[in-house]
Scaffold this motif. Structure first.
Motif, PDB file in Angstrom:
ATOM      1  N   ARG A 105       4.623  27.848 -16.248  1.00  0.00           N
ATOM      2  CA  ARG A 105       5.780  28.365 -16.267  1.00  0.00           C
ATOM      3  C   ARG A 105       5.982  29.383 -15.352  1.00  0.00           C
ATOM      4  NH1 ARG A 105      10.092  25.544 -18.671  1.00  0.00           N
ATOM      5  NH2 ARG A 105       9.198  23.328 -19.747  1.00  0.00           N
ATOM      6  N   HIS A 106       6.090  29.511 -13.833  1.00  0.00           N
ATOM      7  CA  HIS A 106       6.881  30.807 -13.513  1.00  0.00           C
ATOM      8  C   HIS A 106       8.280  31.468 -13.850  1.00  0.00           C
ATOM      9  CE1 HIS A 106       3.088  30.334 -10.285  1.00  0.00           C
ATOM     10  NE2 HIS A 106       3.311  28.968 -10.617  1.00  0.00           N
ATOM     11  N   LEU A 107       8.112  32.612 -13.821  1.00  0.00           N
ATOM     12  CA  LEU A 107       9.653  32.779 -14.407  1.00  0.00           C
ATOM     13  C   LEU A 107      10.275  33.070 -13.307  1.00  0.00           C
ATOM     14  CD1 LEU A 107       7.792  36.556 -16.784  1.00  0.00           C
ATOM     15  CD2 LEU A 107       9.582  35.085 -16.851  1.00  0.00           C
ATOM     16  N   HIS A 108      11.877  33.349 -13.256  1.00  0.00           N
ATOM     17  CA  HIS A 108      12.660  33.232 -11.900  1.00  0.00           C
ATOM     18  C   HIS A 108      13.225  34.387 -11.228  1.00  0.00           C
ATOM     19  CE1 HIS A 108      13.825  29.264 -13.805  1.00  0.00           C
ATOM     20  NE2 HIS A 108      12.902  29.431 -13.192  1.00  0.00           N
ATOM     21  N   ALA A 109      12.924  34.557 -10.539  1.00  0.00           N
ATOM     22  CA  ALA A 109      13.744  36.055  -9.887  1.00  0.00           C
ATOM     23  C   ALA A 109      15.260  36.270  -9.975  1.00  0.00           C
ATOM     24  CB  ALA A 109      12.910  36.416  -8.090  1.00  0.00           C
ATOM     25  N   SER A 110      15.479  36.153 -11.271  1.00  0.00           N
ATOM     26  CA  SER A 110      17.110  35.880 -11.576  1.00  0.00           C
ATOM     27  C   SER A 110      17.569  36.763 -12.304  1.00  0.00           C
ATOM     28  CB  SER A 110      17.459  34.700 -12.078  1.00  0.00           C
ATOM     29  OG  SER A 110      16.796  34.470 -13.138  1.00  0.00           O
ATOM     30  N   PHE A 111      19.121  37.135 -12.439  1.00  0.00           N
ATOM     31  CA  PHE A 111      19.653  38.041 -13.111  1.00  0.00           C
ATOM     32  C   PHE A 111      19.079  37.770 -14.328  1.00  0.00           C
ATOM     33  CE2 PHE A 111      22.715  39.281 -16.486  1.00  0.00           C
ATOM     34  CZ  PHE A 111      22.567  40.553 -15.907  1.00  0.00           C
ATOM     35  N   GLU A 112      18.818  36.114 -15.151  1.00  0.00           N
ATOM     36  CA  GLU A 112      18.098  35.929 -16.576  1.00  0.00           C
ATOM     37  C   GLU A 112      17.437  36.501 -16.879  1.00  0.00           C
ATOM     38  OE1 GLU A 112      19.068  34.923 -20.475  1.00  0.00           O
ATOM     39  OE2 GLU A 112      20.595  35.460 -18.955  1.00  0.00           O
ATOM     40  N   GLN A 113      16.008  36.316 -16.106  1.00  0.00           N
ATOM     41  CA  GLN A 113      14.651  36.692 -16.460  1.00  0.00           C
ATOM     42  C   GLN A 113      13.673  37.614 -15.486  1.00  0.00           C
ATOM     43  OE1 GLN A 113      12.568  33.033 -15.957  1.00  0.00           O
ATOM     44  NE2 GLN A 113      14.075  31.446 -16.677  1.00  0.00           N
ATOM     45  N   GLY A 114      14.838  38.292 -14.579  1.00  0.00           N
ATOM     46  CA  GLY A 114      13.891  39.450 -13.997  1.00  0.00           C
ATOM     47  C   GLY A 114      13.834  41.216 -14.482  1.00  0.00           C
ATOM     48  N   TYR A 115      14.765  40.839 -15.548  1.00  0.00           N
ATOM     49  CA  TYR A 115      15.624  42.041 -15.550  1.00  0.00           C
ATOM     50  C   TYR A 115      15.298  42.162 -17.610  1.00  0.00           C
ATOM     51  CZ  TYR A 115      17.330  41.894 -10.985  1.00  0.00           C
ATOM     52  OH  TYR A 115      17.324  42.304  -9.535  1.00  0.00           O
ATOM     53  N   PRO A 116      15.071  43.781 -17.866  1.00  0.00           N
ATOM     54  CA  PRO A 116      14.948  43.814 -19.662  1.00  0.00           C
ATOM     55  C   PRO A 116      16.370  43.020 -20.181  1.00  0.00           C
ATOM     56  CG  PRO A 116      13.887  45.667 -18.572  1.00  0.00           C
ATOM     57  CD  PRO A 116      14.760  44.810 -17.358  1.00  0.00           C
ATOM     58  N   ASP A 164      19.087  24.106 -14.808  1.00  0.00           N
ATOM     59  CA  ASP A 164      20.374  23.130 -15.026  1.00  0.00           C
ATOM     60  C   ASP A 164      19.482  21.640 -13.978  1.00  0.00           C
ATOM     61  OD1 ASP A 164      22.433  21.898 -16.029  1.00  0.00           O
ATOM     62  OD2 ASP A 164      23.853  23.304 -16.010  1.00  0.00           O
ATOM     63  N   PRO A 165      19.721  20.389 -14.764  1.00  0.00           N
ATOM     64  CA  PRO A 165      19.805  19.707 -13.814  1.00  0.00           C
ATOM     65  C   PRO A 165      20.713  18.957 -14.100  1.00  0.00           C
ATOM     66  CG  PRO A 165      18.882  18.688 -16.085  1.00  0.00           C
ATOM     67  CD  PRO A 165      19.112  20.038 -16.015  1.00  0.00           C
ATOM     68  N   THR A 166      22.267  19.256 -14.562  1.00  0.00           N
ATOM     69  CA  THR A 166      23.624  18.835 -13.750  1.00  0.00           C
ATOM     70  C   THR A 166      23.997  20.175 -13.060  1.00  0.00           C
ATOM     71  OG1 THR A 166      24.374  19.631 -15.591  1.00  0.00           O
ATOM     72  CG2 THR A 166      23.614  18.647 -15.798  1.00  0.00           C
ATOM     73  N   ASN A 167      23.231  20.935 -11.809  1.00  0.00           N
ATOM     74  CA  ASN A 167      23.739  21.922 -11.103  1.00  0.00           C
ATOM     75  C   ASN A 167      23.287  21.886  -9.563  1.00  0.00           C
ATOM     76  OD1 ASN A 167      23.726  24.713  -9.027  1.00  0.00           O
ATOM     77  ND2 ASN A 167      24.286  25.775 -10.994  1.00  0.00           N
ATOM     78  N   LEU A 168      23.816  20.912  -9.476  1.00  0.00           N
ATOM     79  CA  LEU A 168      23.286  21.251  -8.290  1.00  0.00           C
ATOM     80  C   LEU A 168      22.242  22.280  -7.264  1.00  0.00           C
ATOM     81  CD1 LEU A 168      22.299  18.188  -6.173  1.00  0.00           C
ATOM     82  CD2 LEU A 168      24.756  19.137  -4.852  1.00  0.00           C
ATOM     83  N   ARG A 169      23.230  23.088  -6.932  1.00  0.00           N
ATOM     84  CA  ARG A 169      22.495  24.366  -6.634  1.00  0.00           C
ATOM     85  C   ARG A 169      20.521  24.762  -6.989  1.00  0.00           C
ATOM     86  NH1 ARG A 169      25.683  29.613  -6.291  1.00  0.00           N
ATOM     87  NH2 ARG A 169      26.764  28.881  -4.631  1.00  0.00           N
ATOM     88  N   GLU A 170      20.368  24.627  -8.451  1.00  0.00           N
ATOM     89  CA  GLU A 170      19.612  24.567  -9.175  1.00  0.00           C
ATOM     90  C   GLU A 170      18.493  23.340  -8.580  1.00  0.00           C
ATOM     91  OE1 GLU A 170      19.164  26.660 -13.030  1.00  0.00           O
ATOM     92  OE2 GLU A 170      21.285  27.463 -13.018  1.00  0.00           O
ATOM     93  N   VAL A 171      19.178  22.121  -8.615  1.00  0.00           N
ATOM     94  CA  VAL A 171      18.538  21.170  -8.181  1.00  0.00           C
ATOM     95  C   VAL A 171      17.455  21.131  -7.157  1.00  0.00           C
ATOM     96  CG1 VAL A 171      18.689  18.448  -8.039  1.00  0.00           C
ATOM     97  CG2 VAL A 171      19.585  19.756  -9.661  1.00  0.00           C
ATOM     98  N   VAL A 172      18.267  21.283  -5.686  1.00  0.00           N
ATOM     99  CA  VAL A 172      17.821  21.513  -4.686  1.00  0.00           C
ATOM    100  C   VAL A 172      16.754  22.514  -4.767  1.00  0.00           C
ATOM    101  CG1 VAL A 172      18.024  22.307  -2.340  1.00  0.00           C
ATOM    102  CG2 VAL A 172      20.065  21.194  -3.905  1.00  0.00           C
ATOM    103  N   TRP A 173      17.026  23.744  -5.663  1.00  0.00           N
ATOM    104  CA  TRP A 173      15.812  24.707  -5.181  1.00  0.00           C
ATOM    105  C   TRP A 173      14.981  24.253  -6.033  1.00  0.00           C
ATOM    106  CZ3 TRP A 173      14.557  27.931 -10.145  1.00  0.00           C
ATOM    107  CH2 TRP A 173      13.473  28.320  -9.665  1.00  0.00           C
ATOM    108  N   VAL A 174      14.876  23.741  -7.195  1.00  0.00           N
ATOM    109  CA  VAL A 174      13.707  23.452  -7.698  1.00  0.00           C
ATOM    110  C   VAL A 174      13.116  21.943  -6.595  1.00  0.00           C
ATOM    111  CG1 VAL A 174      12.957  21.580  -9.588  1.00  0.00           C
ATOM    112  CG2 VAL A 174      13.847  23.910 -10.085  1.00  0.00           C
ATOM    113  N   LEU A 175      13.757  20.946  -5.987  1.00  0.00           N
ATOM    114  CA  LEU A 175      12.796  19.867  -5.509  1.00  0.00           C
ATOM    115  C   LEU A 175      12.546  20.556  -4.114  1.00  0.00           C
ATOM    116  CD1 LEU A 175      15.158  17.115  -6.012  1.00  0.00           C
ATOM    117  CD2 LEU A 175      12.961  17.943  -7.592  1.00  0.00           C
ATOM    118  N   SER A 176      13.069  21.360  -3.435  1.00  0.00           N
ATOM    119  CA  SER A 176      12.706  22.120  -2.463  1.00  0.00           C
ATOM    120  C   SER A 176      11.446  22.659  -2.862  1.00  0.00           C
ATOM    121  CB  SER A 176      13.492  23.535  -1.811  1.00  0.00           C
ATOM    122  OG  SER A 176      14.334  22.501  -1.866  1.00  0.00           O
ATOM    123  N   THR A 177      10.613  24.259  -3.880  1.00  0.00           N
ATOM    124  CA  THR A 177      10.100  24.691  -4.337  1.00  0.00           C
ATOM    125  C   THR A 177       9.335  24.173  -4.958  1.00  0.00           C
ATOM    126  OG1 THR A 177      10.974  25.621  -6.081  1.00  0.00           O
ATOM    127  CG2 THR A 177      11.359  26.809  -3.743  1.00  0.00           C
TER     128      THR A 177
END
Length: 484
Positions: free
Chosen positions: A462-473, A404-417
């Motif tokens: 595309r790498h899967l995120h280690a997140s609740f949404e993408q890390g579990y069935p 989500d480009p409007t979520n600053l936490r996610e923006v920082v994560w994406v640009l940092s990695t």
């Protein structure tokens, strides 16, 4: 969705949703209203409406933070969305899309009404009575060069031949009751029009409009193409023509429902010092420059007028919401016109308009066969840095659409990695530089040239995120949500 055709109905709507803070105690006009407004930005409180200001006529009011983030966490962009006639729950990306889409629709020209039907001319001051000293104009910051008579008002000017009418926002400082001095940047539309009056040796008529319909203030502060009339574009957003009335003393039409209209002429020389001023980059100003004088000749206003103000600084204020959305919409429009399959454009508020995210869809390689991510980044820079609005943007990041480009936490994560430490970027040397962006050296400001860069952060796989949404069935996630 509802379009608010004057500032008062907009304030009433914000009040009904709990987004107005009524300041009923008397406040000192020097710094208190600005300091309260600045704190309201920083803690994301309701917008302050000041009812009693020391030293001015009873009934005169100030309104701060008109298009900043809402205090309603469930609809953070409500003030901007409602200003433009959109639903208060609209997302930032939806607002950008609406601004871009309106660029491709036929404009709806304004319609003139009679003076008797224009609230903005309920009271008329002429000659020596037309003085700014009657109005509550505070210092915006304690290091500013003076009280700023314009931070959220619309300046209306037109070319000598009358073919181009421009509505814009530019900072204007009060000198005394009869004079102001405004920042006129040659490359901006108001600067281009002023230059035409200078050529023929005649002072430029102007109207400074405080408190028009919120959409007018918003559109005045965003880029649209030169020689396009903002009034027509606003009519498109509103779905109906803007009502205007002939100004009292000059040949200009002004919004009929405005709170206050200041009429006069602008000098043909840069004969007065303007600034310093604390700008959108988040730092107090330290310099001044010679700018044209705005002579005050006539003032008209509504009964019990409301003077709106934007107190720029650190995030988040109107320059980081509305202006950033307008710049993003401009970028989105030009890139799509260049047949690049851009999914979205966004400027994070906390970047103070110093970086732009260009979001590409997952299938962009199928849509642009044979084009590498490096070539795409180069092409994006070639398109954007030719546009006048991108003079404000030094850094562009081309990103995937898996966050989500409007979520600053996610923006920082994406640009940092995903930003490579030294490679995968397209550098554009000797681009036009002005002093408002804060990231250049003094010699670059003096030369008016500096580098701009497009960072390529697009993933090959595309790498899967280690997140609740993408890390579990899915069934595990659903069971957890059902029992949360």
């Amino acid at each position: 969705m509802k379009y608010y055709d004057d500032l008062r109905s907009f304030i009433d709507a914000l009040d009904a949703m709990g987004d107005i803070m009524h300041v009923t105690r008397e406040v000192d006009c020097d710094f208190e209203p600005s300091a309260i407004t600045r704190r309201s930005y920083e803690i994301q409180s309701p917008a302050p409406l000041f009812h009693h200001i020391t030293g001015v006529e009873s009934g005169f009011r100030l309104f701060g933070a008109p298009a900043s983030l809402s205090s309603r966490s469930d609809m953070p962009y409500a003030r901007v969305a409602m200003s433009l006639g959109l639903a208060p729950e609209s997302t930032g990306l939806e607002i950008v899309e609406a601004l871009s889409a309106a660029r491709h629709k036929p404009g709806i020209p304004p319609v003139r009404v009679e003076s008797a039907a224009a609230p903005c001319q309920q009271n008329i001051l002429r000659g020596e009575d037309a003085t700014l000293d009657r109005f509550p104009i505070p210092f915006a910051h304690d290091k500013d060069g003076g009280r700023y008579a314009n931070t959220w008002g619309t300046l209306i000017v037109k070319t000598p031949d009358g073919k181009w009418v421009n509505w814009s926002i530019a900072r204007v400082m009060k000198v005394d009751g009869k004079r102001m001095v405004g920042l006129i940047v040659p490359s901006q539309h108001i600067g281009q029009i002023w230059a035409e009056w200078v050529k023929i040796g005649e002072p430029m008529p102007y109207a400074l409009v405080q408190g028009p319909a919120p959409a007018i203030s918003c559109v005045s502060g965003i880029p649209i193409p030169a020689h396009a009339d903002e009034a027509d574009y606003i009519g498109t957003l509103a779905g109906a023509p803007v009502e205007v009335v002939k100004a009292v003393s000059i040949d200009l039409d002004v919004p009929a429902t405005a709170e206050i209209v200041i009429e006069g002429h602008v000098s043909i020389t840069r004969d007065c010092q303007e600034g310093p001023y604390g700008e959108y980059g988040g730092y107090l100003g330290s310099g001044s420059s010679a700018q044209p004088t705005f002579h005050v000749e006539t003032i008209t206003y509504r009964d019990d007028p409301i003077w709106p103000m934007s107190i720029t600084g650190r995030p988040t204020d109107e320059s980081h919401t509305l202006w950033a959305m307008g710049l993003a919409a401009d970028a989105l429009t030009y890139l799509r016109e260049a047949e690049l399959p851009v999914k979205a454009a966004w400027i994070p508020e906390d970047s103070t308009v110093h970086l732009l995210l260009i979001v590409m869809p997952e299938n962009w390689r199928e849509l642009l066969p044979g084009v590498s991510s490096e070539e795409l980044s180069q092409r994006i820079g070639e398109v954007l840095f030719k546009t006048s609005a991108m003079v404000f943007i030094p850094k562009v990041y081309v990103v995937d659409d898996d966050f989500d480009p409007t979520n600053l936490r996610e923006v920082v994560w994406v640009l940092s990695t995903r930003v490579h430490p030294v490679g995968r970027r397209a550098v554009f040397e000797d681009q036009r530089v002005i002093r408002l962006p804060q990231c250049y050296e003094e010699e670059e400001y003096v030369a008016g040239k500096g580098a701009k860069v497009v960072f390529d952060t697009l993933q090959t796989t595309r790498h899967l995120h280690a997140s609740f949404e993408q890390g579990y069935p899915q069934e595990v996630r659903q069971r957890i949500l059902d029992n949360w």
